[in-house]
Write an enzyme that holds these catalytic residues in place. Structure first.
Site, short mmCIF file in Angstrom:
data_model
loop_
_atom_site.label_atom_id
_atom_site.label_comp_id
_atom_site.label_asym_id
_atom_site.label_seq_id
_atom_site.Cartn_x
_atom_site.Cartn_y
_atom_site.Cartn_z
CG ASN A 277 -0.68 -0.03 2.48
OD1 ASN A 277 0.62 -0.92 2.68
ND2 ASN A 277 -1.15 0.53 3.40
CD GLU B 71 -1.41 5.13 4.80
OE1 GLU B 71 -1.95 4.17 5.48
OE2 GLU B 71 -0.87 6.18 5.56
CD GLU C 199 -5.30 -6.11 -1.31
OE1 GLU C 199 -5.95 -6.59 -0.33
OE2 GLU C 199 -4.96 -4.97 -1.66
CB CYS D 19 -11.05 -2.93 0.31
SG CYS D 19 -10.35 -2.35 -1.17
CB CYS E 13 -8.89 -4.87 -3.57
SG CYS E 13 -7.72 -3.42 -3.24
#
Length: 137
Positions: free
Chosen positions: A42, A44, A55, A86, A89
């Site tokens: 990830n 941010e 992902e 999530c 994804c």
């Protein structure tokens, strides 16, 4: 590749995560149909909505390298809390995978396995869109 090996690759990937806001590291390891593995972490952004999910990063890397068929994916977080992809994804994975795509989630000392279709039933697909177009005509 075994589920444990794929989870280990996801764990390695999360080390590169850029998470100055949430401090919640996530890594993903995506195995393509030919056995090639792409990883992602990830990334941010201060406005959160521009953040990239692990992902998605792995999928983008695979597609960039000519792969559009996936065999399985593993996801891990620094908390080893069994994080699942999530909804966004899941939809991205569904674009390139069948409902039976194995999704391995790292729970620390165990791995929980899901099928993508169980995590995201009735996904939006080309068939869904074509059916909707047919009803409007």
């Amino acid at each position: 590749m075994e589920a444990t090996e794929l989870v280990e690759r996801a764990r390695e990937a999360l080390a590169a995560a850029y998470v100055p806001y949430s401090e919640y590291r996530v890594g993903a390891a995506l195995e393509t149909a030919d056995g090639t593995v792409y990883t992602g972490c990830n990334v941010e952004n201060a406005n959160y909505s521009n953040s990239l999910h692990a992902e998605e990063v792995a999928v983008a890397e695979a597609v960039k390298n000519g792969h559009a068929e996936f065999a399985r994916i593993a996801v891990s977080s620094g908390a080893r809390d069994g994080v699942t992809p999530c909804g966004m994804c899941r939809q991205t994975l569904a674009e390139f995978s069948e409902d039976d795509l194995p999704v391995f989630c790292d729970e620390g000392d165990s791995i929980r396995e899901y099928a993508l279709g169980d995590l995201l039933p009735n996904t939006i697909s080309l068939d869904t869109l074509e059916a909707a177009r047919g009803r409007r005509s």
